[in-house]
Design an enzyme around this catalytic site. Sequence first.
Site, PDB file in Angstrom:
ATOM      1  N   SER A  42     -65.189  60.515   7.689  1.00 45.35           N
ATOM      2  CA  SER A  42     -64.855  61.035   9.026  1.00 45.35           C
ATOM      3  C   SER A  42     -65.658  60.362  10.132  1.00 45.35           C
ATOM      4  O   SER A  42     -66.880  60.418  10.136  1.00 45.35           O
ATOM      5  CB  SER A  42     -65.161  62.531   9.116  1.00 45.35           C
ATOM      6  OG  SER A  42     -64.542  63.236   8.101  1.00 45.35           O
ATOM      7  N   MET A  79     -67.639  67.960   2.541  1.00 41.00           N
ATOM      8  CA  MET A  79     -66.385  68.385   1.907  1.00 41.00           C
ATOM      9  C   MET A  79     -65.711  67.252   1.138  1.00 41.00           C
ATOM     10  O   MET A  79     -64.483  67.250   0.988  1.00 41.00           O
ATOM     11  CB  MET A  79     -65.432  68.925   2.989  1.00 41.00           C
ATOM     12  CG  MET A  79     -66.058  70.012   3.863  1.00 41.00           C
ATOM     13  SD  MET A  79     -65.001  70.462   5.242  1.00 41.00           S
ATOM     14  CE  MET A  79     -66.120  71.521   6.191  1.00 41.00           C
ATOM     15  N   SER A  80     -66.489  66.308   0.649  1.00 43.88           N
ATOM     16  CA  SER A  80     -65.868  65.160  -0.025  1.00 43.88           C
ATOM     17  C   SER A  80     -66.822  64.567  -1.062  1.00 43.88           C
ATOM     18  O   SER A  80     -67.714  65.239  -1.553  1.00 43.88           O
ATOM     19  CB  SER A  80     -65.496  64.093   1.012  1.00 43.88           C
ATOM     20  OG  SER A  80     -66.658  63.541   1.589  1.00 43.88           O
ATOM     21  N   HIS A 138     -59.223  60.398  10.731  1.00 49.99           N
ATOM     22  CA  HIS A 138     -59.012  59.650   9.493  1.00 49.99           C
ATOM     23  C   HIS A 138     -57.762  58.779   9.622  1.00 49.99           C
ATOM     24  O   HIS A 138     -56.650  59.290   9.613  1.00 49.99           O
ATOM     25  CB  HIS A 138     -58.804  60.608   8.314  1.00 49.99           C
ATOM     26  CG  HIS A 138     -60.030  61.337   7.908  1.00 49.99           C
ATOM     27  ND1 HIS A 138     -60.790  60.976   6.835  1.00 49.99           N
ATOM     28  CD2 HIS A 138     -60.642  62.402   8.458  1.00 49.99           C
ATOM     29  CE1 HIS A 138     -61.815  61.787   6.747  1.00 49.99           C
ATOM     30  NE2 HIS A 138     -61.750  62.667   7.709  1.00 49.99           N
ATOM     31  N   HIS A 149     -58.863  65.099   1.545  1.00 53.43           N
ATOM     32  CA  HIS A 149     -59.799  66.125   1.071  1.00 53.43           C
ATOM     33  C   HIS A 149     -59.033  67.200   0.293  1.00 53.43           C
ATOM     34  O   HIS A 149     -57.853  67.437   0.552  1.00 53.43           O
ATOM     35  CB  HIS A 149     -60.501  66.785   2.253  1.00 53.43           C
ATOM     36  CG  HIS A 149     -61.286  65.832   3.111  1.00 53.43           C
ATOM     37  ND1 HIS A 149     -60.687  65.025   4.042  1.00 53.43           N
ATOM     38  CD2 HIS A 149     -62.606  65.553   3.162  1.00 53.43           C
ATOM     39  CE1 HIS A 149     -61.615  64.278   4.634  1.00 53.43           C
ATOM     40  NE2 HIS A 149     -62.783  64.572   4.121  1.00 53.43           N
ATOM     41  N   TYR A 169     -59.294  70.303   0.688  1.00 50.47           N
ATOM     42  CA  TYR A 169     -58.850  71.402   1.563  1.00 50.47           C
ATOM     43  C   TYR A 169     -57.497  71.140   2.213  1.00 50.47           C
ATOM     44  O   TYR A 169     -56.882  72.050   2.761  1.00 50.47           O
ATOM     45  CB  TYR A 169     -59.909  71.729   2.637  1.00 50.47           C
ATOM     46  CG  TYR A 169     -60.230  70.616   3.606  1.00 50.47           C
ATOM     47  CD1 TYR A 169     -59.330  70.216   4.589  1.00 50.47           C
ATOM     48  CD2 TYR A 169     -61.458  69.968   3.547  1.00 50.47           C
ATOM     49  CE1 TYR A 169     -59.618  69.195   5.473  1.00 50.47           C
ATOM     50  CE2 TYR A 169     -61.771  68.937   4.418  1.00 50.47           C
ATOM     51  CZ  TYR A 169     -60.844  68.552   5.385  1.00 50.47           C
ATOM     52  OH  TYR A 169     -61.146  67.534   6.239  1.00 50.47           O
ATOM     53  N   GLU A 170     -57.058  69.872   2.165  1.00 48.35           N
ATOM     54  CA  GLU A 170     -55.741  69.574   2.759  1.00 48.35           C
ATOM     55  C   GLU A 170     -54.606  70.090   1.879  1.00 48.35           C
ATOM     56  O   GLU A 170     -53.437  70.045   2.268  1.00 48.35           O
ATOM     57  CB  GLU A 170     -55.606  68.074   3.009  1.00 48.35           C
ATOM     58  CG  GLU A 170     -56.553  67.594   4.106  1.00 48.35           C
ATOM     59  CD  GLU A 170     -56.510  66.096   4.326  1.00 48.35           C
ATOM     60  OE1 GLU A 170     -55.503  65.622   4.874  1.00 48.35           O
ATOM     61  OE2 GLU A 170     -57.468  65.403   3.948  1.00 48.35           O
ATOM     62  N   HIS A 179     -65.785  70.080  14.722  1.00 50.46           N
ATOM     63  CA  HIS A 179     -65.302  68.786  14.214  1.00 50.46           C
ATOM     64  C   HIS A 179     -65.562  67.677  15.245  1.00 50.46           C
ATOM     65  O   HIS A 179     -65.881  66.545  14.888  1.00 50.46           O
ATOM     66  CB  HIS A 179     -63.809  68.872  13.875  1.00 50.46           C
ATOM     67  CG  HIS A 179     -63.261  67.625  13.256  1.00 50.46           C
ATOM     68  ND1 HIS A 179     -63.754  67.092  12.083  1.00 50.46           N
ATOM     69  CD2 HIS A 179     -62.278  66.774  13.664  1.00 50.46           C
ATOM     70  CE1 HIS A 179     -63.085  65.976  11.793  1.00 50.46           C
ATOM     71  NE2 HIS A 179     -62.187  65.770  12.734  1.00 50.46           N
ATOM     72  N   ASN A 213     -74.610  66.860  12.093  1.00 48.00           N
ATOM     73  CA  ASN A 213     -75.050  68.096  12.745  1.00 48.00           C
ATOM     74  C   ASN A 213     -76.124  68.734  11.887  1.00 48.00           C
ATOM     75  O   ASN A 213     -76.228  68.463  10.695  1.00 48.00           O
ATOM     76  CB  ASN A 213     -73.869  69.064  12.895  1.00 48.00           C
ATOM     77  CG  ASN A 213     -73.186  69.329  11.567  1.00 48.00           C
ATOM     78  OD1 ASN A 213     -72.431  68.478  11.069  1.00 48.00           O
ATOM     79  ND2 ASN A 213     -73.457  70.461  10.974  1.00 48.00           N
ATOM     80  N   ALA A 266     -69.396  62.207   6.390  1.00 44.91           N
ATOM     81  CA  ALA A 266     -70.108  62.959   7.423  1.00 44.91           C
ATOM     82  C   ALA A 266     -70.580  64.244   6.756  1.00 44.91           C
ATOM     83  O   ALA A 266     -69.862  64.831   5.954  1.00 44.91           O
ATOM     84  CB  ALA A 266     -69.177  63.274   8.577  1.00 44.91           C
TER      85      ALA A 266
HETATM   86  N1  HPA Z   1     -70.713  71.273   6.730  1.00 43.31           N
HETATM   87  C1  HPA Z   1     -69.756  70.762   5.906  1.00 43.31           C
HETATM   88  N2  HPA Z   1     -69.201  69.593   6.107  1.00 43.31           N
HETATM   89  C2  HPA Z   1     -69.592  68.884   7.155  1.00 43.31           C
HETATM   90  C3  HPA Z   1     -70.573  69.342   8.043  1.00 43.31           C
HETATM   91  C4  HPA Z   1     -71.162  70.618   7.816  1.00 43.31           C
HETATM   92  O1  HPA Z   1     -72.031  71.087   8.556  1.00 43.31           O
HETATM   93  N3  HPA Z   1     -70.748  68.391   8.984  1.00 43.31           N
HETATM   94  C5  HPA Z   1     -69.888  67.385   8.670  1.00 43.31           C
HETATM   95  N4  HPA Z   1     -69.193  67.669   7.554  1.00 43.31           N
END
Ligand code: HPA
Length: 278
Positions: free
Chosen positions: A33, A217-218, A64, A86, A88-89, A253, A241, A116
């Site tokens: 991402s 998430m990957s 993406h 991902h 979750y998609e 996001h 973050n 990310a």
């Molecule tokens: N949590 C989960 N996935 C993420 C985060 C997060 O804080 N930041 C970027 N991808």
Amino acid sequence: MEPYVTLQQIDEAAHAVRSRSSYKPRIGLILGSGLNALADSVQKADFIPYADLPHWPRSTVHGHAGRLVIGELEGQSVFVMQGRVHFYEGYSMSQVTLPVRVMIRLGIEMMFVTNAAGGINPNFSPGDVMLITDNLNLIGMAGANPLMGPNIDELGPRFPDMSRAYDPELMDIARKVAAKNGIALREGVYCGLSGPSFESPADLRFLRLAGADAVGMSTVPEVIVARHGGLRTLGFSGISNKANLDGSTITTHDEVIEAGRVITPKLETILRGVLRSL
Ligand code: HPA
């Protein structure tokens, strides 16, 4: 939707790639991402939109792109995934990891993966790059392992080892490249969850206790499938973050995509340096 991808489907996708590119890449790169820019630097590239490949999962998420970029980078022939899907998609784990299996069938030897992630380690700041030294497969422990279902014996064993999920030699090269370029490379354990909701403060306190330094998430499914197929792997998290363990901040996001702008040049320097030294 077939939950389990078959060897025939993998080979049909691999055949489609071969028919569109004469490169024989040694290295596969999966760019996460907001970290896609490196794909634009690939020289003499063949571009293959995911939409042109049979059985290939297509991303639905902003940030993406969706294509293969196959060409030369730092003297290596590379197979770059500009964008990934991902769990979750709504794809099955088997579909999420089909591209990695195509890499295996194409004879690729090494897979580099970026993502990310939220920084859980209190010493990490947004914009940091973390070398993934190991992973916490919480999503797999919860029942979503990409190797579930019939084992494809042509690819790897039923019960593959994960003691060296991330290749020690490649990690050493990455450390040296970062040091030489004055990049403070963080290191730690990446925890893979399904998303798409970000973690609650209680989730994050639990993950910290469990030994996670970053969460996303990957990556974990792709690395498991890569190791199953004998690929050597190297992974990096761009810390986008700070995880809000006390609930005082919110994660968005847009923040993740924005941090990519600071992280991308660092990651690019490291990846180029590693490629040059292989
Ligand atoms: N949590 C989960 N996935 C993420 C985060 C997060 O804080 N930041 C970027 N991808």
